[in-house]
Design a protein around this motif. Structure first.
Motif, PDB file in Angstrom:
ATOM      1  N   LYS A   1       0.923  -1.019  -0.557  1.00 15.39           N
ATOM      2  CA  LYS A   1       0.110  -0.193   0.155  1.00 15.39           C
ATOM      3  C   LYS A   1       0.706   0.789  -0.113  1.00 15.39           C
ATOM      4  CE  LYS A   1      -3.701   2.063   0.734  1.00 15.39           C
ATOM      5  NZ  LYS A   1      -4.986   2.231  -0.406  1.00 15.39           N
ATOM      6  N   LEU A   2       1.792   0.422   0.423  1.00 16.44           N
ATOM      7  CA  LEU A   2       2.727   2.159   1.026  1.00 16.44           C
ATOM      8  C   LEU A   2       4.244   2.242  -0.759  1.00 16.44           C
ATOM      9  CD1 LEU A   2       4.044   2.429   4.564  1.00 16.44           C
ATOM     10  CD2 LEU A   2       2.259   3.681   3.444  1.00 16.44           C
ATOM     11  N   LYS A   3       4.003   1.336  -1.158  1.00 16.32           N
ATOM     12  CA  LYS A   3       4.852   1.146  -2.303  1.00 16.32           C
ATOM     13  C   LYS A   3       6.039   1.490  -2.323  1.00 16.32           C
ATOM     14  CE  LYS A   3       1.028   4.003  -5.212  1.00 16.32           C
ATOM     15  NZ  LYS A   3       1.118   5.201  -5.340  1.00 16.32           N
ATOM     16  N   ILE A   4       6.438   0.361  -0.981  1.00 16.14           N
ATOM     17  CA  ILE A   4       7.544   0.096  -1.089  1.00 16.14           C
ATOM     18  C   ILE A   4       8.125  -0.876  -1.730  1.00 16.14           C
ATOM     19  CG2 ILE A   4       9.207   0.077   1.133  1.00 16.14           C
ATOM     20  CD1 ILE A   4       8.130   1.542   3.024  1.00 16.14           C
ATOM     21  N   LYS A   5       8.978  -1.428  -2.791  1.00 17.40           N
ATOM     22  CA  LYS A   5       9.459  -2.099  -3.358  1.00 17.40           C
ATOM     23  C   LYS A   5       9.911  -3.210  -2.682  1.00 17.40           C
ATOM     24  CE  LYS A   5       8.181  -0.374  -7.642  1.00 17.40           C
ATOM     25  NZ  LYS A   5       9.482   0.214  -9.188  1.00 17.40           N
ATOM     26  N   ASP A   6      11.169  -2.921  -1.927  1.00 15.76           N
ATOM     27  CA  ASP A   6      12.313  -3.181  -0.854  1.00 15.76           C
ATOM     28  C   ASP A   6      12.183  -3.603   0.114  1.00 15.76           C
ATOM     29  OD1 ASP A   6      14.786  -3.245  -3.504  1.00 15.76           O
ATOM     30  OD2 ASP A   6      14.431  -0.868  -3.423  1.00 15.76           O
ATOM     31  N   VAL A   7      11.240  -5.114   0.335  1.00 11.99           N
ATOM     32  CA  VAL A   7      10.592  -5.640   1.498  1.00 11.99           C
ATOM     33  C   VAL A   7      11.332  -6.307   1.724  1.00 11.99           C
ATOM     34  CG1 VAL A   7       8.974  -6.000   2.689  1.00 11.99           C
ATOM     35  CG2 VAL A   7       8.616  -3.847   1.476  1.00 11.99           C
ATOM     36  N   PHE A   8      12.395  -6.473   2.932  1.00 14.22           N
ATOM     37  CA  PHE A   8      12.694  -7.624   3.338  1.00 14.22           C
ATOM     38  C   PHE A   8      11.659  -8.459   4.597  1.00 14.22           C
ATOM     39  CE2 PHE A   8      15.214  -4.815   1.048  1.00 14.22           C
ATOM     40  CZ  PHE A   8      16.205  -6.045   0.000  1.00 14.22           C
ATOM     41  N   LEU A   9      11.439  -9.951   4.209  1.00 11.11           N
ATOM     42  CA  LEU A   9      10.616  -9.857   5.325  1.00 11.11           C
ATOM     43  C   LEU A   9      10.902 -11.620   5.256  1.00 11.11           C
ATOM     44  CD1 LEU A   9       6.879 -10.338   4.113  1.00 11.11           C
ATOM     45  CD2 LEU A   9       7.967  -8.789   5.045  1.00 11.11           C
ATOM     46  N   GLY A  10      11.136 -11.972   7.286  1.00 12.82           N
ATOM     47  CA  GLY A  10      12.005 -13.178   7.529  1.00 12.82           C
ATOM     48  C   GLY A  10      13.165 -13.191   7.737  1.00 12.82           C
ATOM     49  N   ILE A  11      13.816 -11.501   8.235  1.00 13.47           N
ATOM     50  CA  ILE A  11      14.741 -11.666   8.217  1.00 13.47           C
ATOM     51  C   ILE A  11      15.638 -11.451  10.440  1.00 13.47           C
ATOM     52  CG2 ILE A  11      17.379 -10.124   7.930  1.00 13.47           C
ATOM     53  CD1 ILE A  11      15.544 -11.703   4.938  1.00 13.47           C
ATOM     54  N   LYS A  12      15.937 -13.031  10.150  1.00 15.36           N
ATOM     55  CA  LYS A  12      16.284 -13.231  10.984  1.00 15.36           C
ATOM     56  C   LYS A  12      18.085 -12.351  11.637  1.00 15.36           C
ATOM     57  CE  LYS A  12      12.722 -15.409  12.887  1.00 15.36           C
ATOM     58  NZ  LYS A  12      12.247 -14.678  13.553  1.00 15.36           N
ATOM     59  N   ASP A  13      18.887 -12.743  11.011  1.00 15.00           N
ATOM     60  CA  ASP A  13      20.075 -12.254  11.056  1.00 15.00           C
ATOM     61  C   ASP A  13      20.283 -10.923   9.417  1.00 15.00           C
ATOM     62  OD1 ASP A  13      22.552 -11.090  11.865  1.00 15.00           O
ATOM     63  OD2 ASP A  13      23.303 -12.895   9.924  1.00 15.00           O
ATOM     64  N   LYS A  14      19.370  -9.581  10.994  1.00 11.03           N
ATOM     65  CA  LYS A  14      19.751  -8.085   9.680  1.00 11.03           C
ATOM     66  C   LYS A  14      20.781  -7.666   9.097  1.00 11.03           C
ATOM     67  CE  LYS A  14      15.706  -6.998  11.792  1.00 11.03           C
ATOM     68  NZ  LYS A  14      14.805  -6.278  12.766  1.00 11.03           N
ATOM     69  N   TYR A  15      21.778  -8.176   9.569  1.00 14.45           N
ATOM     70  CA  TYR A  15      23.265  -8.046   9.584  1.00 14.45           C
ATOM     71  C   TYR A  15      24.020  -8.548   8.659  1.00 14.45           C
ATOM     72  CZ  TYR A  15      28.265  -6.171   9.938  1.00 14.45           C
ATOM     73  OH  TYR A  15      29.415  -6.014  10.296  1.00 14.45           O
ATOM     74  N   SER A  16      23.810  -9.505   8.115  1.00 14.33           N
ATOM     75  CA  SER A  16      23.964 -10.020   6.247  1.00 14.33           C
ATOM     76  C   SER A  16      23.278  -9.757   5.933  1.00 14.33           C
ATOM     77  CB  SER A  16      24.181 -11.765   7.495  1.00 14.33           C
ATOM     78  OG  SER A  16      22.991 -12.387   7.033  1.00 14.33           O
ATOM     79  N   CYS A  17      22.169  -9.563   5.847  1.00 14.96           N
ATOM     80  CA  CYS A  17      21.510  -8.805   4.878  1.00 14.96           C
ATOM     81  C   CYS A  17      21.637  -7.844   4.429  1.00 14.96           C
ATOM     82  CB  CYS A  17      19.471  -8.760   5.537  1.00 14.96           C
ATOM     83  SG  CYS A  17      18.759  -8.110   4.274  1.00 14.96           S
TER      84      CYS A  17
END
Length: 389
Positions: free
Chosen positions: A295-311
């Motif tokens: 709805k907010l038109k955010i295309k880069d959405v990373f879901l289910g990321i437990k290790d955010k640093y490596s992402c």
């Protein structure tokens, strides 16, 4: 072309610090610090060798984005308190199906190891045609024997620090060996040996709670020294506790709803108008969040990321982004490493105390009560001032 592999041995049981390898250091399991650096180094493959099935499951689930990483189960015989690292290395060589030319032992207890250190070790081994390379630290300490004899200086003519060459000490972080040398000697070091020097702070290995606290502070200090005054071109946001107030309602089908603030959406829209790209990164794999971001038109959405640093590291490498041009907005300990890594870090006023302590900016607004809108205005004003410099 020679093939180099990284080898990270881990044991399930640890006497000094129970569950050490899985314990969170700045919000991340200890072993992931060296694993991430190995992934982004010039190593061709990286193997986790452990008897801990939880670690294997974690790696297979949360590092499956990297084709470099593989897990191999370690026998209980080679994972006891009396087992040597060499025994684990040789067991691995017997089990692994991958052929390789260079073996690089990396220790999870040395989380200050950087990818540049790994690359220097590999380069030295190849360029100088050595059999092995190890990492050392040059420390300017005076050593003595138990019998009261100085070992590396004359106490009657004490040298000044700047005139003292110092003493090279193994820091236990990195050992590279050619495959023939390793199999022939059955030792991590043999034949013609070279050294690479690492920074003095890497002398600390985590074997006790005191070591843990020291390394944690060293990591924080190293991150904060790399903060920047660069223009903010990207903003990455956590969801729960940033977009929302952290609460969620459930029905019989599972997650039902979260509360978002409509003003935040307008703030992000204005950010995009000012050429700041917006991304979202959350540990939850939520359909409610997915729909809200759509709805907010955010295309880069990373879901289910437990290790955010490596992402974050993967995003930066893939898109050629400097962490210094990123503003990260988080609220809890699993955001801490990214907040330290980014050029700017912000948090809502109701973020957890550790996050408030380390954030560059603590916003006046609470989550789901205008915090993102306030952060957006800060970023826009900051960029305007930066452009005027």
């Amino acid at each position: 072309m020679s093939k180099s592999i990284g080898f990270i041995p881990l044991r399930k049981n640890s006497k000094g610090i129970p569950g050490k390898n899985k314990k969170k250091l700045l919000g991340r399991p200890l072993f992931t610090w060296v694993l991430t650096e190995a992934i982004f180094s010039n190593l061709d493959e990286v193997f986790i060798f452990t008897d801990d099935l939880e670690i294997i499951d974690y790696v297979n689930t949360h590092f499956n984005w990297s084709t470099k990483v593989k897990c191999l189960e370690r026998s209980s015989e080679n994972a006891s308190d009396t087992s040597s690292t060499e025994a684990a290395m040789l067991e691995f060589c017997d089990k692994v199906e991958t052929n390789f030319d260079i073996f690089c032992l990396l220790q999870a207890t040395s989380p200050l190891t950087q990818r540049t250190d790994i690359n220097r070790g590999l380069e030295k081994l190849k360029k100088e045609k050595l059999d092995a390379v190890l990492s050392v630290v040059n420390t300017h300490r005076f050593t003595w024997s138990k019998g009261g004899k100085p070992l590396n200086y004359d106490f009657r003519s004490r040298p000044r620090r700047q005139d003292f060459e110092g003493l090279l000490i193994e820091n236990g972080a990195l050992y590279c060996s050619t495959k023939p040398a390793l199999l022939a000697s059955k030792n991590r070091l043999s034949g013609e040996i070279g050294i690479i020097e690492m920074s003095e702070d890497t002398l600390v290995e985590i074997d006790s709670e005191t070591d843990w606290q020291v390394v944690e502070q060293l990591l924080i200090s190293n991150f904060k020294q790399n903060k920047s005054t660069q223009r903010i071109n990207y903003v990455i946001l956590d969801v729960d506790g940033v977009f929302t107030d952290g609460r969620v309602t459930f029905n019989s089908d599972g997650e039902f709803s979260k509360v978002f603030d409509m003003r935040d959406g307008m703030g992000l829209e204005i950010l995009r108008q000012h050429k700041v790209k917006v991304m979202v990164m959350t540990s939850e794999n939520s359909e409610v969040v997915a729909q809200r971001m759509k709805k907010l038109k955010i295309k880069d959405v990373f879901l289910g990321i437990k290790d955010k640093y490596s992402c974050l590291e993967d995003i930066c490498a893939e898109r050629n982004i400097s962490p210094k041009e990123i503003a990260y907005i988080g609220d809890d300990v699993n955001d801490l490493s990214n907040m330290l890594r980014a050029g700017w870090s912000l948090c809502p006023s109701n973020a957890t105390k550790p996050i408030q302590f380390h954030a560059d900016i603590v916003l006046k607004s609470k989550s789901a009560e205008g915090a993102i809108r306030e952060a957006s205005e800060f970023i826009i004003n900051y960029n305007l001032r930066f452009n005027d410099l």
